[in-house]
Design a protein around this motif. Structure first.
Motif, PDB file in Angstrom:
ATOM      1  N   ARG A  92      21.331  34.822   4.521  1.00 55.47           N
ATOM      2  CA  ARG A  92      21.297  35.954   5.430  1.00 55.47           C
ATOM      3  C   ARG A  92      20.188  36.939   5.059  1.00 55.47           C
ATOM      4  N   THR A  93      20.134  37.295   3.777  1.00 53.77           N
ATOM      5  CA  THR A  93      19.097  38.216   3.318  1.00 53.77           C
ATOM      6  C   THR A  93      17.721  37.678   3.685  1.00 53.77           C
ATOM      7  N   PHE A  94      17.644  36.367   3.632  1.00 51.82           N
ATOM      8  CA  PHE A  94      16.372  35.711   3.834  1.00 51.82           C
ATOM      9  C   PHE A  94      16.010  35.655   5.319  1.00 51.82           C
ATOM     10  N   ALA A  95      16.996  35.436   6.174  1.00 49.29           N
ATOM     11  CA  ALA A  95      16.688  35.231   7.587  1.00 49.29           C
ATOM     12  C   ALA A  95      16.882  36.471   8.451  1.00 49.29           C
ATOM     13  N   ASP A  96      17.569  37.466   7.930  1.00 49.86           N
ATOM     14  CA  ASP A  96      17.917  38.640   8.721  1.00 49.86           C
ATOM     15  C   ASP A  96      16.708  39.335   9.377  1.00 49.86           C
ATOM     16  N   PRO A  97      15.671  39.681   8.600  1.00 51.89           N
ATOM     17  CA  PRO A  97      14.528  40.365   9.213  1.00 51.89           C
ATOM     18  C   PRO A  97      13.866  39.517  10.302  1.00 51.89           C
ATOM     19  N   MET A  98      13.729  38.221  10.008  1.00 51.94           N
ATOM     20  CA  MET A  98      13.172  37.269  10.969  1.00 51.94           C
ATOM     21  C   MET A  98      13.896  37.339  12.309  1.00 51.94           C
ATOM     22  N   ILE A  99      15.222  37.203  12.222  1.00 45.12           N
ATOM     23  CA  ILE A  99      16.021  37.149  13.441  1.00 45.12           C
ATOM     24  C   ILE A  99      15.911  38.452  14.213  1.00 45.12           C
ATOM     25  N   ASN A 100      15.952  39.570  13.485  1.00 47.46           N
ATOM     26  CA  ASN A 100      15.861  40.846  14.187  1.00 47.46           C
ATOM     27  C   ASN A 100      14.480  41.052  14.805  1.00 47.46           C
ATOM     28  N   PHE A 101      13.463  40.513  14.151  1.00 43.97           N
ATOM     29  CA  PHE A 101      12.112  40.577  14.701  1.00 43.97           C
ATOM     30  C   PHE A 101      12.069  39.872  16.054  1.00 43.97           C
ATOM     31  N   PHE A 102      12.564  38.631  16.085  1.00 49.31           N
ATOM     32  CA  PHE A 102      12.467  37.854  17.316  1.00 49.31           C
ATOM     33  C   PHE A 102      13.411  38.376  18.393  1.00 49.31           C
ATOM     34  N   ARG A 103      14.560  38.889  17.945  1.00 49.15           N
ATOM     35  CA  ARG A 103      15.510  39.387  18.926  1.00 49.15           C
ATOM     36  C   ARG A 103      14.964  40.610  19.645  1.00 49.15           C
ATOM     37  N   ALA A 104      14.145  41.406  18.925  1.00 50.10           N
ATOM     38  CA  ALA A 104      13.620  42.638  19.505  1.00 50.10           C
ATOM     39  C   ALA A 104      12.555  42.363  20.567  1.00 50.10           C
ATOM     40  N   LEU A 105      11.970  41.163  20.534  1.00 50.55           N
ATOM     41  CA  LEU A 105      10.925  40.860  21.526  1.00 50.55           C
ATOM     42  C   LEU A 105      11.573  40.620  22.882  1.00 50.55           C
ATOM     43  N   PRO A 106      11.120  41.326  23.920  1.00 51.76           N
ATOM     44  CA  PRO A 106      11.678  41.034  25.242  1.00 51.76           C
ATOM     45  C   PRO A 106      11.151  39.681  25.735  1.00 51.76           C
ATOM     46  N   GLY A 137      23.158  35.193  20.684  1.00 56.36           N
ATOM     47  CA  GLY A 137      24.346  34.506  20.179  1.00 56.36           C
ATOM     48  C   GLY A 137      24.391  34.439  18.663  1.00 56.36           C
ATOM     49  N   VAL A 138      23.240  34.184  18.051  1.00 54.76           N
ATOM     50  CA  VAL A 138      23.227  33.960  16.610  1.00 54.76           C
ATOM     51  C   VAL A 138      23.622  35.235  15.867  1.00 54.76           C
ATOM     52  N   ILE A 139      23.248  36.388  16.401  1.00 52.20           N
ATOM     53  CA  ILE A 139      23.596  37.659  15.747  1.00 52.20           C
ATOM     54  C   ILE A 139      25.102  37.873  15.778  1.00 52.20           C
ATOM     55  N   VAL A 140      25.682  37.665  16.961  1.00 54.71           N
ATOM     56  CA  VAL A 140      27.136  37.832  17.084  1.00 54.71           C
ATOM     57  C   VAL A 140      27.845  36.891  16.119  1.00 54.71           C
ATOM     58  N   MET A 141      27.381  35.640  16.063  1.00 46.91           N
ATOM     59  CA  MET A 141      28.014  34.649  15.194  1.00 46.91           C
ATOM     60  C   MET A 141      27.947  35.068  13.730  1.00 46.91           C
ATOM     61  N   TYR A 142      26.742  35.420  13.271  1.00 44.21           N
ATOM     62  CA  TYR A 142      26.677  35.632  11.828  1.00 44.21           C
ATOM     63  C   TYR A 142      27.307  36.943  11.403  1.00 44.21           C
ATOM     64  N   GLU A 143      27.281  37.936  12.271  1.00 39.75           N
ATOM     65  CA  GLU A 143      27.995  39.167  11.896  1.00 39.75           C
ATOM     66  C   GLU A 143      29.494  38.903  11.856  1.00 39.75           C
ATOM     67  N   GLY A 144      29.987  38.127  12.816  1.00 41.47           N
ATOM     68  CA  GLY A 144      31.413  37.800  12.843  1.00 41.47           C
ATOM     69  C   GLY A 144      31.824  36.978  11.639  1.00 41.47           C
ATOM     70  N   VAL A 145      31.073  35.924  11.378  1.00 46.32           N
ATOM     71  CA  VAL A 145      31.446  35.006  10.298  1.00 46.32           C
ATOM     72  C   VAL A 145      31.363  35.712   8.945  1.00 46.32           C
ATOM     73  N   SER A 146      30.385  36.614   8.786  1.00 43.50           N
ATOM     74  CA  SER A 146      30.259  37.262   7.475  1.00 43.50           C
ATOM     75  C   SER A 146      31.400  38.242   7.236  1.00 43.50           C
ATOM     76  N   GLN A 147      32.174  38.552   8.293  1.00 47.58           N
ATOM     77  CA  GLN A 147      33.295  39.461   8.093  1.00 47.58           C
ATOM     78  C   GLN A 147      34.624  38.743   7.842  1.00 47.58           C
ATOM     79  N   ILE A 148      34.595  37.414   7.837  1.00 50.49           N
ATOM     80  CA  ILE A 148      35.823  36.663   7.546  1.00 50.49           C
ATOM     81  C   ILE A 148      36.235  36.949   6.101  1.00 50.49           C
ATOM     82  N   THR A 149      37.501  37.358   5.911  1.00 53.96           N
ATOM     83  CA  THR A 149      37.909  37.715   4.551  1.00 53.96           C
ATOM     84  C   THR A 149      38.244  36.458   3.754  1.00 53.96           C
ATOM     85  N   PRO A 150      37.906  36.458   2.453  1.00 55.10           N
ATOM     86  CA  PRO A 150      38.195  35.287   1.626  1.00 55.10           C
ATOM     87  C   PRO A 150      39.694  35.114   1.357  1.00 55.10           C
TER      88      PRO A 150
END
Ligand SMILES: Nc1ncnc2c1ncn2[C@@H]1O[C@H](COP(=O)(O)OP(=O)(O)O)[C@@H](O)[C@H]1O
Ligand SMILES: [Mg+2]
Lengths: 256, 231
Positions: A92-106, A137-150
């Motif tokens: 996530r740390t590695f891909a987060d900036p990437m994804i937000n970069f591309f998501r921001a492009l209209p 979709g990918v943002i919703v997925m990874y924010e959701g999945v990262s909140q799953i409690t152990p």
């Protein structure tokens, strides 16, 4: 239909009736040029004409198909990708900036490039819709999945679950709500992007219909196109909500 | 097990459950080292951890459907029904946990843990979050279940009364790093009921353990006091 059902239907229809009345009121108020606002009944007549003579259904089908394919492909990739990103923190740390970069492009800004690389065919439109669906979709997925409690995984382990059982019986059920949310968000974004995707030399489709109508200043056709997009998006969302309510009856705040 | 908060009781439980490895020493279960979590050591977590996406009955059946426990499909229903009845959850068999109260969730967590027949059950402050009445009901239910099922339980608690009422042996631990301060055998025979709380031995035991715990509590407070106050 029972009394409560009738009341809900009435409540649901009320804002629409209000909107149509407001539409007439704006036209008759004299504040705007009447020729710039076709009346609701004119738009209704136009849509009937388009349906019977111009093949409006073909446009609806072409657009709906594009949205469907774009969202299906986008979510198909977004679910595993978002899952991996949400599950493995380093990823996530590695891909987060990437994804937000591309998501921001209209997506509309990418059209010239898409034309260069993918031509002007159906593929190009699908690429745009895929792009829009995937990143929302990918943002919703990874924010959701990262909140799953152990906690639930630990509980399953103490009951004797192995890795495969934990995945199948704990992680998948906890992921389903996020897949459904991703699907809903992606559908909304995809409809919003549709007109842009059909800027690319589309012959049929609601976006293309609106583009062509704007060239000839056919305001009533533009209204028909807009209303069709809104209605189809609304119906799809309703269907998805019903499925969500059925699948997620266990949740505290299941949407009915 | 009783001791000042923050001394390492949950850490101890995590090691016994197999979630954490001791830096020195070994955790042995029936003479064999504990390598990880397993169904022979059940755990009741402080937050219950009932699966919200499964009904009450499916929650109890969860462990029974796992490969490790080898429970034939034909027997699962009977086991579920037994624990539904024992825990007073029969009327809610097909409800989702969102409809259950805190005490019911707790009972469900216990039923689910018991269904896979662990030899040993770990409970971390299981009744801490419950109101006094529910807490007392749960204690009595636990005593009843222990009697009928004949299991060993290690229960962590803050309450001296709860420790004496439930336990056959009480381990009092010191402030961090938790060392065993004293192991006390509780002289009351099972089955027990609330009347033992009126007995003079109960009061004696209570004041003795309270004293031990208070001493450790003060020691713990002293540890937390900042050292650079003189500056
Ligand atoms: N023996 C120990 N050595 C070092 N740290 C410890 C030790 N025991 C506990 N801790 C730490 O102290 C904190 C509180 O421990 P915890 O087990 O949650 O306490 P308790 O459950 O008794 O309130 C945790 O961060 C834990 O890692
Ligand atoms: Mg603790």
């Amino acid at each position: 239909m029972n009394g409560a059902g009738l009341r809900r239907l009435g409540l649901g229809l009320l804002p629409w009736i209000g909107a149509i009345l407001l539409w007439y009121a704006v036209r008759w108020s004299g504040f705007v040029n009447v020729s710039l606002i076709p009346a609701p009944h004119q738009v209704a007549a136009k849509s009937f004409e388009l349906l019977t003579k111009e093949g409006l259904l073909i446009d609806i089908f072409a657009s709906t198909r594009r949205v469907f394919l774009g969202v299906a492909l986008g979510i198909l990739v977004a679910v595993p990708a978002g899952f991996l990103l949400g599950w493995y923190r380093p990823a996530r740390t590695f891909a987060d900036p990437m994804i937000n970069f591309f998501r921001a492009l209209p997506p509309i800004a990418l059209i010239p490039l898409v034309i260069v690389y993918f031509g002007v065919d159906e593929t190009a439109k699908l690429v745009i819709l895929f792009y829009a669906s995937f990143f929302s979709g990918v943002i919703v997925m990874y924010e959701g999945v990262s909140q799953i409690t152990p906690l639930y995984i630990r509980v399953a382990q103490t009951l004797g679950a192995n890795q495969a059982e934990i995945f199948r019986k704990v992680i998948i059920p906890l992921t389903v709500p996020h897949i459904l949310t991703a699907l809903r968000v992606a559908l909304g974004v995809a409809w919003a992007t549709l007109v842009a995707s059909e800027l690319i030399a589309a012959q049929r489709g609601l976006g293309a219909m609106i583009q062509n109508a704007s060239t000839y200043f056919l305001l009533d056709v533009i209204y028909v196109g807009i209303i069709c997009i809104g209605l189809i998006a609304l119906i799809m969302d309703l269907i998805l909500r019903k499925i969500t309510a059925r699948l997620l009856a266990w949740q505290d705040r299941a949407i009915a | 097990m009783i001791g000042p908060s923050g001394c390492g009781k949950t850490t101890m439980m995590n090691m016994l459950a197999g979630f954490q490895k001791p830096t020195t020493g070994k955790v042995l279960f029936d003479g064999r080292p504990v390598a990880g979590p397993g169904p022979e050591r059940g755990v009741i977590f402080q937050e219950y951890g009932v699966f919200p996406w499964l009904t009450v009955k499916q929650n109890i059946a969860f462990g029974l459907t796992l490969n490790a426990n080898h429970v034939p499909t034909a027997e699962r229903d009977a086991i579920c029904d037994h624990y539904l009845g024992l825990m007073g959850l029969s009327d809610f068999a097909n409800s989702y946990p969102k409809h259950l109260s805190g005490g019911m969730r707790q009972r469900l967590a216990i039923a689910r843990a018991y269904a896979v027949k662990p030899q040993f059950l770990l409970m971390d402050e299981p009744f801490g979050a419950l109101d006094a009445q529910t807490r007392s009901n749960m204690q009595n239910l636990l005593l009843k279940v222990l009697e009928t099922e004949g299991k060993t339980v290690m229960l962590i608690t803050h309450s001296v009364e709860e420790a004496i009422y439930l336990a056959s042996r009480i381990v009092v631990v010191t402030a961090r790093p938790a060392r065993i301060k004293e192991i006390i055998d509780v002289p009351f025979a099972y089955p027990r009921d609330e009347s033992i709380q009126e007995r003079p031995e109960f009061a004696e035991l209570r004041s003795h353990i309270r004293q031990l715990v208070m001493d450790e509590y003060r020691a713990q407070q002293a540890q937390m006091r900042p050292v650079s106050f003189s500056e």
